[in-house]
Scaffold this active site. Structure first.
Site, PDB file in Angstrom:
ATOM      1  N   TRP A 119       0.847  -1.263   0.196  1.00 33.86           N
ATOM      2  CA  TRP A 119       0.152   0.231   0.146  1.00 33.86           C
ATOM      3  C   TRP A 119       0.867   1.343  -0.027  1.00 33.86           C
ATOM      4  CZ3 TRP A 119      -2.844   2.765   4.514  1.00 33.86           C
ATOM      5  CH2 TRP A 119      -3.753   3.838   4.063  1.00 33.86           C
ATOM      6  N   GLU A 167      12.162  10.845  -2.502  1.00 32.70           N
ATOM      7  CA  GLU A 167      12.652   9.656  -3.266  1.00 32.70           C
ATOM      8  C   GLU A 167      11.397   9.308  -4.280  1.00 32.70           C
ATOM      9  OE1 GLU A 167      14.576   6.595  -1.282  1.00 32.70           O
ATOM     10  OE2 GLU A 167      15.837   7.766  -0.146  1.00 32.70           O
ATOM     11  N   HIS A 170      15.873   4.870  -3.377  1.00 37.55           N
ATOM     12  CA  HIS A 170      15.209   5.036  -4.617  1.00 37.55           C
ATOM     13  C   HIS A 170      15.948   6.108  -5.537  1.00 37.55           C
ATOM     14  CE1 HIS A 170      12.153   2.937  -2.503  1.00 37.55           C
ATOM     15  NE2 HIS A 170      11.789   2.363  -3.601  1.00 37.55           N
ATOM     16  N   LYS A 197      16.679  -3.047   0.085  1.00 36.79           N
ATOM     17  CA  LYS A 197      16.012  -2.797  -1.237  1.00 36.79           C
ATOM     18  C   LYS A 197      16.789  -1.349  -1.865  1.00 36.79           C
ATOM     19  CE  LYS A 197      11.920  -1.014  -3.561  1.00 36.79           C
ATOM     20  NZ  LYS A 197      10.547  -0.521  -3.617  1.00 36.79           N
ATOM     21  N   SER A 233       3.362   1.938  -9.810  1.00 33.04           N
ATOM     22  CA  SER A 233       3.713   2.978  -8.989  1.00 33.04           C
ATOM     23  C   SER A 233       5.082   3.327  -9.350  1.00 33.04           C
ATOM     24  CB  SER A 233       3.626   2.349  -7.610  1.00 33.04           C
ATOM     25  OG  SER A 233       4.703   1.527  -7.269  1.00 33.04           O
ATOM     26  N   GLN A 244       7.123  -1.189 -14.546  1.00 26.97           N
ATOM     27  CA  GLN A 244       6.458  -2.261 -13.959  1.00 26.97           C
ATOM     28  C   GLN A 244       5.667  -2.727 -15.089  1.00 26.97           C
ATOM     29  OE1 GLN A 244       4.296  -0.909 -10.575  1.00 26.97           O
ATOM     30  NE2 GLN A 244       6.061  -0.677  -9.209  1.00 26.97           N
TER      31      GLN A 244
END
Length: 253
Positions: free
Chosen positions: A47, A86, A143, A170, A232, A236
């Site tokens: 989310w 980010e 990011h 990540k 998002s 993707q």
């Protein structure tokens, strides 16, 4: 590299798990997006709370989390407030950012929270400690929507996340050319082989970086991001298509 158990999901073992975002500015849009996820190829849902227009209303956010849990059942839920710094949708003060993550972890509705590495060491540790008190796992993230750091810098950032105590590490970067994609993949392989004690998630964004979303099992990335509906982040692709490619690559290893 050790795997991490989140509900019935073993992150870091076998085929990379598929995470899909839930994005929407209001309750109806968010719940509609969530309802499309069960029955898809997704393994977990993120989310993206920074999209939600009422995210700073504690009561409404708590109710939203409960509704998402009802819809998604036993699927793991990742709570992420991506800061504007980010690539997120909203500016946020550090104290509010920390409190949002604390509330999400304490809600009983989420299984993971995301904390950005560059919020600072103390802030990252605060989120990790708060989450772990409620048996919630933490993804430390970074990011870069503008460039791809050097291989050495990517590894340094991932090691830093690990040293701070994150459960999953990540990093997502933007390639300027195909060499940048190779840099990201090389960093992923070296991190996995030499330093990683827990799962990592790496990706090169955009069309140029699409390959990095597909070959995680080869290089060491444990989760990849697809979409069921709205995306998002650039690059993707549909979760069902992604699953087919991951399965094909897995069978032919």
């Amino acid at each position: 590299m050790n795997s991490i158990k989140v509900r019935n999901l073993d992150i870091g073992a076998g085929i990379p798990k598929i995470c899909v975002p839930i994005v929407g500015t209001d309750r109806t849009a968010i719940l509609d997006a969530a309802k499309r996820i069960p029955g898809s190829a997704a393994d977990l849902a993120e989310w993206r709370a920074d999209w939600y227009e009422d995210i700073f209303d504690e009561q409404k956010t708590g109710e939203m989390l409960k509704e998402l849990r009802m819809i998604l059942g036993d699927m793991p839920i990742l709570f992420t407030f991506r800061t504007a710094r980010e690539g997120g949708e909203k500016e946020i003060e550090l104290a509010r950012y920390l409190e949002l993550n604390r509330q999400a972890a304490a809600s009983g509705c989420v299984d993971l929270v995301d904390v950005e590495l560059f919020t600072g060491d103390d802030a990252v540790r605060t989120v990790i400690d708060a989450a772990h008190r409620h048996s919630v796992k933490v993804i430390a993230s970074n990011h870069d929507f503008h460039a791809t750091p050097s291989k050495e810098e990517i590894i340094i950032r991932l090691i830093k996340m690990q040293e701070l105590g994150a459960d999953i590490l990540k990093i997502a970067v933007m390639p300027q050319n195909s060499r940048d994609v190779l840099t990201l993949l090389s960093a992923t392989e070296e991190m996995t082989r030499l330093y990683a004690e827990r799962p990592l998630i790496t990706m090169s964004m955009g069309g140029t970086g699409l390959m990095s979303r597909l070959c995680g099992e080869t290089f060491g990335s444990a989760v990849t991001f697809g979409a069921v509906g709205k995306t998002s982040a650039p690059g993707q692709i549909a979760a069902d298509e992604l699953a087919q490619v991951l399965e094909l690559l897995h069978k032919n290893r």
